[in-house]
Design an enzyme around this catalytic site. Structure first.
Site, PDB file in Angstrom:
ATOM      1  CE  LYS A  81      -3.875   1.873   2.774  1.00 23.88           C
ATOM      2  NZ  LYS A  81      -4.699   1.617   3.979  1.00 23.88           N
ATOM      3  CB  SER A 156      -7.981   3.543   3.081  1.00 22.67           C
ATOM      4  OG  SER A 156      -7.103   2.927   3.993  1.00 22.67           O
ATOM      5  CB  SER A 180      -8.089   0.752   6.005  1.00 22.20           C
ATOM      6  OG  SER A 180      -8.787   1.971   6.011  1.00 22.20           O
TER       7      SER A 180
END
Lengths: 495, 487
Positions: A81, A156, A180
């Site tokens: 990420k 996210s 997330s």
């Protein structure tokens, strides 16, 4: 052939690579080809490291050919990420303010992956600074759900979940502040684990809500989650909140993974689950039946303070965020406004231009919550609620090994459906926030599909530092079902 | 207006740089100066994703100082973020201690004019990180140097217990002496290791009622002189202002002033106290600090006798003047060196004279303190004892001291090598005296006459003896023998 390769799990792949049956180079080429084929549409990656990945793969292949002993992920392509620092490429946090930011160091977890001989393919998209539940808040690009291109991948860590689901990597790292990792894993039909707070070092993770943030794996099955944990878990002295080995030793999470937990007691807070869509409640009920058939006992519990989790979370997380994001000011690095009138404008304009709407909203909320005259009513009150939620968990874990609840109240929603209504968006986190507030580990695993063939996530939560047991409980369900083997067909959509 | 009765009231906020090996929350070595931004790492410049890790040595230094300031030590403290935007503050928050300082409710005893001391109460002592430095030499741009960012900074806040510029200065000097004794700070004023911010106002008595003038905080003073002068300046300025405006202290009218060192005046910086909202909250990246009894005991072991205690002891025990005791206790090594020499059996005043008249001069030339001259306290003690015993003259003792520093030889060895040992053997000296008396009958006559030539003739005879012994006769003993023979 390539497709068969891409469908392997990390564990299967690394065993084949280690045995010399498959070359890491071939795998990396297949992954890069898959990215070239479909990522224009999916939008999972912010950046890829094609050259680096191929070079690393070649080096791994050579070492294996030379008979050298290799790390646990030797030759396996993984994604990160883009809110974890890498000295390779930019670390953007999907924000204009860090669009060209080049970190001078690797995050602890990145060091761990490299030490395990993993091949880092690229950095995945996210809601800007991990603030969001759909990845629509990315300041840099749009990511769609590989199961339905008109829907969000969740957030996210939407890029990581989409990349794993769409076979653009074999595993990915996400970060989870309020769900997330788990929510996008649920939306994309993959496994997402948020470890106990303190289990994985946050060093190098760009902070959003420091007391809630935790890095964890997004994988295709539970065994891969265990394998990833073997690589990334453990004490790091650079993170004062990472827990010592004496307090909570790290174990081999794979070793006993296939052993059922005997006399398993599962807690269910039925009242709390009522707000989920019907097909989700049905999937939950079926899942509980499977556990019952495996000999588990279901315990009805009350967790009276979970109703306040959203309110507490959005005060604590935003308060911390308002402080954590103060450093992006145009002075030292990152975006700086052109020709400011004075130094105050360096701040105000750089930040106004660099941050997106949701980030600004949360900074303002958090600033307000910490302001004198409001601190007691908001931030301090939220901390008290957090303690009560912790106690709810402690009480339940006296009676049960784990808690099962949905990962999300709905399956993946449509792009644009909630983005104009922040409150509706915040409510999608209702089932995931509590684990962060309590600091306990939680996993989302695939447990079915709705009428639109969208994946449904099952969430299991367990006491702090019991990831080993949590993974075994998840594996019990996975071994009796095949939801995790379903895969989206994004290639058909893109043709 | 000078006939107005007034009382000056001053409280001090002091920042002290701690001389730890590394910065407070990262591994950067603590070295003063250097090329701008050369002594930094991702942590102290607040890069995305970095985390602070507390330097335990800094915490121990802070606790040690708080103990020396007689504070109650908190067994549980935490770190808080203090938010404000400024270019020299990389994270735009400072890691500090807000509501749980590591030390509270202490006092510092400061020396005043001869022998008198005064206790000034300490409100709190806490630890925080220093910011970097902004420089404004680039025209339209300012430059930021973050070398200093993350330096452990001890903040000490006193009660407004000081009532004269001299007291404020005395506290500053005493605090410097304490932190140097403890070895927790170099306390080098030139390097900004200590910064002072006095809060000053007056209580004026006029027509039987008391009026308090508005409080003025003078920022960032970095010399003892500036501390004393700025307070003295404020006394007059506030008196004048009161005479002119009659303005008294009220909520919100505290102002901030700077010190113009050249013109020796304070200059208004901020008229009204701004309602700062620092949005303090506990830093989630750091864990609370808990000091258990064992750790505290370990730190307590590193305490030493405080300078003011030593100074008082030298006066009472060794009968030194307060002035001499003050000079000797200026730094810990000199004080302990002196103390050791005295405890080895020498006369305190003699050792004091040797150190203050010769030792400190030599140390000054060598750029070190007397303990580092390369001579042992035992040899110094021996030198003092030899002088007192009359084995050497006071003049010779200075020469021997210098030679000891040069050659590292023992004083008795040097004395004999340089023929500086005095002859004190009365029998031997009596023979010489007899010789001289026999050779100078006229002088003997004058010396015994009782007339005005007596003194001069006696001096002549003594000189003759000294000449005959090549200056090695102990004049005291020769004098005694002459007294006997001439009476």
């Amino acid at each position: 052939m390539a497709d068969e390769l891409l469908n392997l799990t990390c564990k299967q792949l690394r065993d084949k690579i280690a045995a010399g049956a498959v070359k890491s180079t071939a795998v990396v080429e297949a992954v890069l080809a898959q990215i070239a084929d479909i990522d224009d549409t999916i939008g999972a990656y912010i950046s890829t490291f094609n050259k680096h990945a191929l070079e690393t793969a070649e080096a791994v292949d050579e070492k294996i050919a030379a008979g050298e002993s290799m790390g646990a992920l030797a030759g396996v392509p993984v994604a990160i990420k883009d809110n974890m620092c890498t000295d390779l490429g930019a670390t953007t946090c999907a924000s204009r303010i860090l669009e060209n930011f080049q970190a001078p160091y690797n995050a602890h977890v990145v060091e761990k992956l490299l030490a395990a001989d993993a091949v880092i393919i690229g950095k995945t998209n996210l809601d800007e600074f991990a603030m969001g539940s759909s990845t629509e808040n990315s300041g840099l690009k749009r990511t769609v759900n590989p199961w339905d291109m008109e829907r969000v991948p969740g957030g996210s860590s939407g890029g990581s979940a989409a990349a794993v689901a769409a076979r653009m990597c074999f595993a990915a790292l996400g970060s989870d502040t309020g769900g997330s990792i788990r929510q996008p894993a649920g939306f994309c039909g993959v496994v997402g684990l948020k470890p106990t707070y303190g289990r994985v070092s946050r060093f190098g993770l760009v902070a959003y809500g420091s007391s809630l943030d935790q890095i964890g794996p997004v994988t295709r099955d539970v065994a891969d989650a265990a394998l990833m944990m073997n690589v990334i878990a453990g004490r790091d002295k650079r993170d004062s909140t990472s827990v010592s080995e004496e307090m909570a030793p790290v174990c081999d999470y794979l070793e006993k993974l296939d052993e059922d937990v005997k006399g398993l007691k599962i807690a269910v807070a039925s009242g709390f689950n009522a707000g989920a869509d019907e097909h989700i409640r049905n999937a939950l009920a079926s899942a509980l039946d499977i556990y019952k058939n495996l000999g588990a006992q279901i315990v009805e519990v009350k967790m009276p303070h979970l109703d306040y989790a959203i309110a507490a979370y959005y005060l604590i997380a935003t308060a911390e965020a308002s402080s954590n994001l103060a450093r992006y000011d145009g002075v030292h690095y990152g975006h700086r406004t052109e020709s400011p009138a004075d130094y105050i404008e360096v701040y105000s304009k750089s930040r106004a231009e660099g941050f997106g709407a949701e980030v600004k909203r949360r900074i303002m909320l958090g600033t307000y919550a910490l302001s004198s005259g409001y601190y007691d009513a908001y931030y301090l009150k939220a901390l008290k609620v957090r303690n009560l939620i912790r106690k709810d968990f402690t009480n339940v874990f006296e009676k049960a090994d784990c808690i099962i609840m949905p990962t999300s109240p709905t399956t993946a929603f449509k792009l644009g459906e909630k983005i104009e209504d922040p409150l509706q968006m915040y409510l999608t986190d209702i089932y995931t926030l509590a684990a962060n507030l309590a600091g306990v580990p939680a996993i989302s695993i695939p447990c079915g599909f709705d009428a639109d063939n969208l994946p449904i996530g099952l969430q299991i939560l367990s006491p702090a530092f019991t990831e080993e047991k949590l993974l075994r409980i998840a594996r019990m369900f996975e071994s009796k079902t095949n939801y995790h083997t379903h895969r989206p067909k994004p290639a058909e959509h893109t043709k | 207006m000078s006939e107005l009765e007034y009382k000056l009231v001053v409280g001090l906020e002091i920042h002290v740089h701690l001389a730890t090996r590394t910065k407070l929350f990262c591994g950067c070595e603590l070295v003063y100066g250097g090329e701008a931004n050369s002594r930094v790492c991702p942590v102290c410049i607040g890069m995305p994703g970095v985390l602070p890790v507390m330097n335990a040595q800094a915490y121990e230094f802070a606790v040690l100082t708080a103990l020396a300031l007689n504070c109650k030590i908190a067994n549980f403290t935490k770190w808080d973020r203090k938010s404000y935007y400024y270019p020299d503050l990389p994270k735009n928050y400072q890691i500090s201690q807000y509501d749980l300082p590591l030390g509270e409710a202490g006092y510092i005893e400061i020396p005043l004019e001869t022998g008198r001391t005064k206790k000034i109460r300490i409100i709190r002592v806490h630890l925080e990180e220093d910011a970097g430095k902004n420089t404004h030499t680039l025209g339209n741009f300012s430059a930021v140097d973050l070398n200093r960012a993350g330096t452990p900074l001890l903040e000490i806040v006193t009660e407004p217990d000081m009532n004269s510029p001299e007291e404020v200065r005395a506290l500053a000097v005493e605090l410097q002496r304490i932190v140097r004794y403890l070895g927790v700070s170099d306390a080098d004023m030139q390097k900004g290791h200590m910064r002072f911010e006095p809060n000053i106002n007056l209580t004026i008595t006029k027509a039987g009622s008391e009026h308090k003038t508005p409080i003025v905080e003078v920022k960032n003073l970095n010399s003892f002189r500036a501390v004393e002068k700025s307070v003295a300046f404020e006394v007059q300025r506030q008196l004048d202002e009161f005479a002119e405006t009659g303005l008294t202290m009220a909520s919100g009218n505290k102002s901030t002033r700077g010190w113009d060192d050249e013109n020796e005046v304070t200059i208004l910086q901020r008229e009204k106290e701004e309602a700062h909202d620092y949005r303090y909250f506990p830093d989630p990246d750091l864990v609370p600090v808990e000091i258990d009894a064992e750790w505290l005991d370990e730190i307590k072991l590193r305490l030493c006798e405080l300078p003011i205690e030593m100074q008082k002891r030298f006066v009472t025990e060794y009968k030194l003047s307060d002035y001499d005791a003050g000079v000797l206790t200026g730094d810990r090594f000199t004080a302990e060196f002196f103390d050791t020499a005295v405890k080895a059996g020498a006369d305190a005043k003699r050792v004091c004279n040797l150190l203050t008249q010769t030792g400190m001069k030599l140390a000054n030339e060598a750029g070190c303190n007397v303990a580092d001259l390369g001579i042992s306290a035992e040899d110094l003690s021996k030198l003092a004892k030899m002088t007192d015993a009359g084995d050497i003259s006071a003049t010779a003792s200075a020469a021997i001291f210098e030679e000891m520093v040069k050659t590292k030889k023992a004083p008795d060895v040097i004395a004999s090598e340089l023929n500086l040992l005095q002859k004190s053997d009365a029998g031997e000296l009596e023979a010489v005296v007899d010789e001289v008396l026999a050779a100078n009958p006229d002088a003997v006559a004058d010396a015994t006459s009782g007339g005005k030539k007596t003194k001069k003739a006696r001096g002549f005879l003594l000189g003759q003896v000294m000449q005959k012994t090549k200056g090695q006769a102990n004049p005291k003993i020769v004098s005694q023998i002459l007294d006997k023979k001439l009476s």
